[in-house]
Scaffold this active site. Structure first.
Site, PDB file in Angstrom:
ATOM      1  N   LYS A  86      43.851   0.601 -68.112  1.00  0.00           N
ATOM      2  CA  LYS A  86      44.608   1.063 -69.280  1.00  0.00           C
ATOM      3  C   LYS A  86      43.782   2.108 -70.036  1.00  0.00           C
ATOM      4  O   LYS A  86      42.666   1.830 -70.482  1.00  0.00           O
ATOM      5  CB  LYS A  86      44.910  -0.111 -70.217  1.00  0.00           C
ATOM      6  CG  LYS A  86      45.948  -1.076 -69.673  1.00  0.00           C
ATOM      7  CD  LYS A  86      46.089  -2.298 -70.546  1.00  0.00           C
ATOM      8  CE  LYS A  86      46.747  -2.004 -71.881  1.00  0.00           C
ATOM      9  NZ  LYS A  86      46.846  -3.243 -72.708  1.00  0.00           N
TER      10      LYS A  86
HETATM   11  O1  G3P Z   1      48.979  -5.064 -74.664  1.00  0.00           O
HETATM   12  C1  G3P Z   1      49.772  -4.679 -75.775  1.00  0.00           C
HETATM   13  C2  G3P Z   1      48.839  -4.480 -76.928  1.00  0.00           C
HETATM   14  O2  G3P Z   1      47.871  -3.565 -76.549  1.00  0.00           O
HETATM   15  C3  G3P Z   1      49.457  -4.224 -78.258  1.00  0.00           C
HETATM   16  O3  G3P Z   1      50.169  -5.370 -78.595  1.00  0.00           O
HETATM   17  O4  G3P Z   1      50.878  -7.315 -79.871  1.00  0.00           O
HETATM   18  O5  G3P Z   1      48.733  -6.193 -80.479  1.00  0.00           O
HETATM   19  O6  G3P Z   1      50.894  -5.068 -80.964  1.00  0.00           O
HETATM   20  P1  G3P Z   1      50.151  -6.007 -80.059  1.00  0.00           P
END
Ligand code: G3P
Length: 221
Positions: A86
């Site tokens: 990523k």
């Molecule tokens: O993998 C998704 C993440 O990087 C962001 O998700 O739930 O922290 O907004 P969140």
């Protein structure tokens, strides 16, 4: 439509894999840090929990192209099987995605807030883009709309890149991302468990068992 778990919690992942039709795991630096364990050990244990064919998306920490590439290569050395690196989609990230793709290292463009970021990541060679549905809702109000535009553009221009919708806080956002044409969605353990848990269903299950036991005095067949 593939469903992945967004978590670095080994026991959660293990128990979800046993019960749910899970297609892979995604992590991010915050999820890893929450586990308070050495990163290499943690990520290798997560990889070993998954069959080789199931994808594991792991994020780098560096914010310059060279550092991103070095960390991506390190992760590829540490991890077997179906691994995706990523990379945040920004100027340095796009440079890294281009170079890594040229070396056949699989990348997922992350921190996606706009369709144009997604298009740039796809053109640079990312195999996935991860739009942050809840965070977009929080900022501008239409996470699912961004997912739909990205999915439409990828189809229109024939990009070989999939949409992995991420960042959900409510079940309704997951459904909206699916309806918008997301190929995959990554979901926290808390939300995933709620997808199969409805008070009316629980009431019905209890009701069926209660009537059966009243008649037959047992829960056996
Ligand atoms: O993998 C998704 C993440 O990087 C962001 O998700 O739930 O922290 O907004 P969140």
């Amino acid at each position: 439509m593939k469903l992945l778990v967004d978590s670095a919690d080994i026991s959660e992942i293990e128990s979800l894999l046993a019960s749910f039709p899970i297609d892979g795991v995604t992590t991010n630096p915050v999820l890893i840090a929450k586990e308070k364990r050495p990163f290499k050990q943690q990520i290798q244990e997560i990889r070993h929990l998954l069959p080789d064919r199931l994808p594991l998306h792991v994020q780098i920490i560096a914010d310059d192209c060279k550092g991103m590439i070095d960390q991506a290569r390190t992760l590829y050395d540490w991890l077997d099987g179906n691994v995706w690196i990523k990379i945040p989609v920004c100027k340095e990230g796009l440079r890294a995605i281009r170079k890594l793709s040229a070396d056949n290292i699989r990348t997922t463009g992350t921190t996606i807030y706009t369709p144009l970021q997604a298009v740039l990541a796809a053109k640079a060679g990312a195999g996935y883009v991860a739009p942050y549905v809840n965070r977009i809702d929080h900022e501008y109000g239409d996470g699912a709309g961004v997912v739909k535009t990205i999915a439409d553009l990828f189809r229109l221009y024939g990009f070989n890149c999939k949409v992995l919708a991420a960042s959900f806080k409510h079940n309704s956002q997951i459904l909206a991302a699916m309806e918008a044409g997301s190929h995959e969605a990554t979901i926290s353990p808390e939300l995933l468990k709620h997808l199969a848990d409805h008070p009316a269903a629980n009431r019905d299950i209890h009701g069926f068992r209660h009537v059966w036991q009243s008649q037959y005095g047992t829960f056996s067949l």
